[in-house]
Scaffold this motif. Structure first.
Motif, short mmCIF file in Angstrom:
data_model
loop_
_atom_site.label_atom_id
_atom_site.label_comp_id
_atom_site.label_asym_id
_atom_site.label_seq_id
_atom_site.Cartn_x
_atom_site.Cartn_y
_atom_site.Cartn_z
N PRO A 30 -21.17 -0.80 21.66
CA PRO A 30 -19.83 -1.79 21.22
C PRO A 30 -19.77 -1.81 19.84
O PRO A 30 -19.37 -2.06 19.47
CB PRO A 30 -21.81 -2.53 21.14
CG PRO A 30 -22.52 -2.34 21.86
CD PRO A 30 -21.69 -1.06 22.40
N THR A 45 -11.05 -12.47 21.87
CA THR A 45 -12.51 -12.37 22.70
C THR A 45 -12.92 -10.61 22.54
O THR A 45 -11.41 -9.50 21.98
CB THR A 45 -12.19 -11.46 24.06
OG1 THR A 45 -11.52 -13.02 24.47
CG2 THR A 45 -13.59 -11.90 24.75
N SER A 46 -13.95 -10.45 21.81
CA SER A 46 -14.68 -8.64 21.25
C SER A 46 -13.93 -7.78 22.42
O SER A 46 -14.35 -8.29 23.64
CB SER A 46 -15.47 -8.92 21.07
OG SER A 46 -16.74 -8.83 22.53
N THR A 82 -7.72 -1.66 26.14
CA THR A 82 -7.92 -3.13 27.71
C THR A 82 -6.91 -2.53 28.49
O THR A 82 -7.05 -3.60 29.47
CB THR A 82 -8.49 -4.20 27.16
OG1 THR A 82 -6.85 -4.02 26.14
CG2 THR A 82 -9.27 -4.32 26.01
N TYR A 111 -7.02 -1.83 20.65
CA TYR A 111 -7.16 -2.73 21.81
C TYR A 111 -6.81 -2.74 22.70
O TYR A 111 -7.62 -3.13 23.67
CB TYR A 111 -7.45 -4.01 21.27
CG TYR A 111 -7.88 -5.33 21.86
CD1 TYR A 111 -8.96 -5.88 20.95
CD2 TYR A 111 -7.42 -5.66 22.88
CE1 TYR A 111 -9.70 -7.12 21.46
CE2 TYR A 111 -8.49 -6.50 23.43
CZ TYR A 111 -9.15 -7.12 23.37
OH TYR A 111 -10.03 -8.51 23.50
N SER A 147 -16.03 -1.28 19.67
CA SER A 147 -15.16 -2.67 19.36
C SER A 147 -15.56 -2.92 18.36
O SER A 147 -15.06 -4.14 17.56
CB SER A 147 -16.77 -3.14 20.72
OG SER A 147 -16.09 -5.55 20.16
N HIS A 171 -15.88 -5.74 23.57
CA HIS A 171 -17.47 -5.23 24.71
C HIS A 171 -17.78 -6.72 25.63
O HIS A 171 -17.91 -6.42 26.22
CB HIS A 171 -18.29 -5.42 23.03
CG HIS A 171 -19.44 -4.70 24.29
ND1 HIS A 171 -19.94 -3.70 24.80
CD2 HIS A 171 -21.59 -5.95 23.98
CE1 HIS A 171 -21.19 -4.09 25.22
NE2 HIS A 171 -22.18 -4.79 25.07
N GLU A 172 -17.53 -7.73 25.19
CA GLU A 172 -16.86 -8.97 25.46
C GLU A 172 -16.25 -8.68 27.23
O GLU A 172 -16.54 -9.33 28.14
CB GLU A 172 -17.05 -10.13 25.09
CG GLU A 172 -17.94 -10.34 24.11
CD GLU A 172 -17.57 -12.14 23.32
OE1 GLU A 172 -17.29 -12.62 23.61
OE2 GLU A 172 -18.80 -12.03 21.99
N ARG A 173 -15.11 -9.03 26.61
CA ARG A 173 -13.96 -8.21 27.72
C ARG A 173 -14.27 -7.02 28.64
O ARG A 173 -13.90 -7.64 29.42
CB ARG A 173 -12.75 -7.91 26.59
CG ARG A 173 -11.31 -8.02 27.88
CD ARG A 173 -9.85 -8.09 26.71
NE ARG A 173 -8.93 -8.32 27.83
CZ ARG A 173 -8.14 -8.04 27.20
NH1 ARG A 173 -7.60 -8.56 26.07
NH2 ARG A 173 -7.22 -8.36 27.79
N ASP A 174 -14.47 -6.12 28.24
CA ASP A 174 -15.16 -5.05 29.11
C ASP A 174 -16.75 -3.92 28.38
O ASP A 174 -16.44 -4.00 27.24
CB ASP A 174 -14.31 -4.18 29.16
CG ASP A 174 -14.67 -3.44 30.19
OD1 ASP A 174 -15.70 -2.90 30.87
OD2 ASP A 174 -13.80 -3.13 31.13
N ASP A 175 -17.93 -4.64 28.56
CA ASP A 175 -18.94 -4.10 28.04
C ASP A 175 -18.57 -2.32 28.04
O ASP A 175 -19.86 -1.39 27.97
CB ASP A 175 -20.27 -4.35 29.41
CG ASP A 175 -20.18 -3.85 30.91
OD1 ASP A 175 -19.14 -3.90 31.51
OD2 ASP A 175 -21.19 -5.02 31.08
#
Length: 212
Positions: free
Chosen positions: A192, A181-182, A158, A154, A195, A184-188
């Protein structure tokens, strides 16, 4: 000169005893323990600390590092060793990411894939598994390393772990009760599917994670 805490000195001796008995790719050989000042001498393969690449970084490099880390943990677990200290600061890599070493086995313990070991920790970190905090009624096993691997991956993607705090109690609460926070939600820009793999490693219950 301040003497090291006894537990730290004992951990160095334990890591040395463990390391000199292992001959596994990705685990540097322990060569000696120096007592003044106390430190562990490891073989030097010329690798560098792993960087965080961020979601916009080179995913092929990330997958090379992640695959090697998973392989190292697999070899350790099949040698009946629970690492207990997987974290970005314990990872060394080559420039292309295809040579990886996992350091810091000061919390390692012998345990087969179907047994558990008592919780061993000097304090909660952003990479500590819920069961390793000692605050839930569970011993930890090799699946604790998989949670810490998830936290490490992770951060590589990120630039930061899901939970960060200077308050150890707040970190304990986060590991035990908060959902990260997933990716993909944190940075698209994080795919997916990738993620989903990392987030499964971060499941609170060991039985909900990947099992090997």
């Amino acid at each position: 000169r301040v003497s090291p805490r006894r537990t730290e000195a004992e951990a160095l001796e334990r890591e040395f005893d463990l390391g000199r008995g292992l001959a596994l790719a990705g685990v540097p050989r322990a060569l000696d323990v120096v007592h003044d000042p106390p430190c562990l001498v490891l073989e030097d393969a010329g690798l560098a600390p792993v960087p965080a690449i961020g979601a916009a970084g080179d995913l092929s490099w990330f997958f090379a590092v992640a695959s090697e880390l998973a392989a190292i943990l697999s070899r350790l677990h099949h040698a009946n060793v629970v690492c207990g200290g997987v974290a970005p600061g314990a990872v060394l890599v080559s420039a292309d990411g295809r040579q990886v070493q996992l350091l810091d086995h000061s919390l390692a313990a012998r345990a087969s894939l179907d047994t558990t070991v008592p919780s061993l920790t000097w304090g909660v970190t952003p990479y500590t598994s819920p069961e390793q905090t000692g605050r839930i009624n569970r011993s930890f096993d090799h699946r604790s390393d998989l949670y810490s691997l998830g936290m490490t991956l992770y951060e590589l993607l990120t630039g930061a772990p899901p939970f960060r705090s200077d308050d150890s109690l707040e970190l304990v609460h986060a590991h035990v009760a908060r959902l990260p926070t997933s990716l993909h939600e944190r940075d698209d820009r994080v795919p997916p599917a990738l993620s989903a793999v990392v987030m499964r490693l971060l499941e609170k219950a060991p039985e909900a994670r990947y099992q090997t």
